[in-house]
Design an enzyme around this catalytic site. Sequence first.
Site, short mmCIF file in Angstrom:
data_model
loop_
_atom_site.label_atom_id
_atom_site.label_comp_id
_atom_site.label_asym_id
_atom_site.label_seq_id
_atom_site.Cartn_x
_atom_site.Cartn_y
_atom_site.Cartn_z
N ARG A 1 0.83 -1.21 0.00
CA ARG A 1 0.00 0.00 0.00
C ARG A 1 0.86 1.26 0.00
O ARG A 1 0.51 2.27 -0.63
CB ARG A 1 -0.95 -0.04 1.21
CG ARG A 1 -2.02 -1.12 0.99
CD ARG A 1 -2.89 -1.30 2.19
NE ARG A 1 -3.52 -0.07 2.62
CZ ARG A 1 -3.92 0.15 3.88
NH1 ARG A 1 -3.76 -0.77 4.80
NH2 ARG A 1 -4.49 1.28 4.20
N ASN B 1 -7.43 9.21 7.10
CA ASN B 1 -6.52 8.61 6.12
C ASN B 1 -5.08 8.60 6.63
O ASN B 1 -4.65 9.50 7.34
CB ASN B 1 -6.59 9.36 4.78
CG ASN B 1 -7.98 9.28 4.17
OD1 ASN B 1 -8.78 8.46 4.60
ND2 ASN B 1 -8.26 10.12 3.21
N ASP C 1 -2.59 8.34 4.33
CA ASP C 1 -1.82 8.44 3.08
C ASP C 1 -1.03 9.73 2.89
O ASP C 1 -0.32 9.88 1.89
CB ASP C 1 -2.76 8.21 1.88
CG ASP C 1 -3.91 9.22 1.80
OD1 ASP C 1 -3.78 10.35 2.31
OD2 ASP C 1 -4.96 8.88 1.20
N HIS D 1 -5.91 8.19 12.46
CA HIS D 1 -5.50 6.78 12.36
C HIS D 1 -4.04 6.61 11.99
O HIS D 1 -3.64 5.58 11.46
CB HIS D 1 -6.42 6.04 11.36
CG HIS D 1 -7.83 5.91 11.83
ND1 HIS D 1 -8.91 5.69 10.99
CD2 HIS D 1 -8.37 5.97 13.09
CE1 HIS D 1 -10.03 5.62 11.70
NE2 HIS D 1 -9.73 5.80 12.98
N CYS E 1 9.36 0.80 16.47
CA CYS E 1 9.67 -0.48 17.11
C CYS E 1 8.63 -0.75 18.21
O CYS E 1 8.39 0.12 19.04
CB CYS E 1 11.08 -0.42 17.70
SG CYS E 1 11.42 -1.76 18.84
N CYS F 1 14.32 -3.68 14.81
CA CYS F 1 14.91 -2.47 15.38
C CYS F 1 16.43 -2.61 15.51
O CYS F 1 16.93 -3.64 15.98
CB CYS F 1 14.28 -2.26 16.75
SG CYS F 1 14.94 -0.85 17.64
N GLY G 1 -16.16 11.69 1.80
CA GLY G 1 -15.62 10.39 1.40
C GLY G 1 -15.37 9.41 2.52
O GLY G 1 -14.35 8.73 2.53
N ASN H 1 -20.34 12.69 -0.76
CA ASN H 1 -20.06 11.26 -0.95
C ASN H 1 -20.74 10.83 -2.25
O ASN H 1 -21.69 11.46 -2.70
CB ASN H 1 -20.63 10.46 0.24
CG ASN H 1 -19.97 9.09 0.39
OD1 ASN H 1 -20.02 8.26 -0.51
ND2 ASN H 1 -19.36 8.87 1.54
#
Length: 244
Positions: A69, A100, A102, A117, A125, A145, A185, A211
């Site tokens: 991803r 998101n 990203d 999130h 680690c 690590c 969205g 949306n």
Amino acid sequence: MDFKQEFIKKLRESKKIVFFTGAGISAESGIPTFRGKDGIWNKMNPEELANFDSFLRNPNLVWEWYQHRRNIIHNCQPNAGHFAIAKFEKYFDVTVVTQNIDNLHKRAGSTKIFELHGNIERNFCIECHTFYSIKDEDGNNVPTCKKCGGLVRPDVVWFGEMLPQDQFTGGETAAEWSDICFVVGTSAVVYPAAYIPMGAKRAGAYLVEINIEPTELSGYADYSLFGKSGEILPKILEEVGKGL
Ligand code: BJW
Ligand code: ZN
């Protein structure tokens, strides 16, 4: 595009605006959403991948999924929706509260962002919490690590994990003080994030949903705009630019 007069009036009067965003805003950049017909979780079981026990059971599998991803995200660019949100800063006090991971809001130029999130660009680690940045070419085996040998995981929030307190509180407060809260969205089914737009509405914000289809929140919204966020947001910005 014709917007209802009540919404235009709200835009004219507003100072503080919050954009509460989810995976749908990045769909037009080529990043798959989670749920819905093209969602990644039609193909994968979230319980198997997006939780800590799964990571401990099969770290390489989970790590490989995030490397995959990360790779997609690095080959994507912010779209017209992200850029429009960044440009709203010319006219309003804007806060982005995103689910998101990203990083596309930041890449588009938004300056005040709460990440509920986490962010796929950070990794840490699990034993000593040292942070690591990972390159696409670092391979698909979970890194360990350099200080203590612990497993390194992405700094994202999995099911059953607490959201970063400062990000949640910051996002919640901004939403409660906002004049307009745009919900863009997101299916709004994941908690506690989904409480934020509801809190905004309870505190008096005008709730606008953008949306491609109705969601859990539609019955709650003051105004629902159905269509692609990369098309609708620039049109709202255009309206603002006309001087309202
Ligand atoms: C477009 C478009 C276009 C497409 N234009 N639109 C209260 C009630 C019920 C359950 C719970 C509750 N409190 C907690 C829970 C449990 C759980 C939860 O919410 N479960 C529900 C799913 C049932 N929550 C948690 O576990 C959270 N932690 C927690 O509560 O901790 C406290 C605690 C600790 C210990 C014990 C008990 C409690 C953590 C939640 C973490 C969520 N993490 C994920 C993965 C992040 C990492 C990763 O990416 O891999 O976050 S899950 C996934 O869902 C991701 C997203 O941020 C999140 C939301 O998804 P989103 O963004 O809404 O995407 P979609 O795909 O669902 O929707 C896309 C939308 O876009 C659709 O509506 C499309 O129509 C639209 N769209 N194209 C406009 N062009
Ligand atoms: Zn360590």
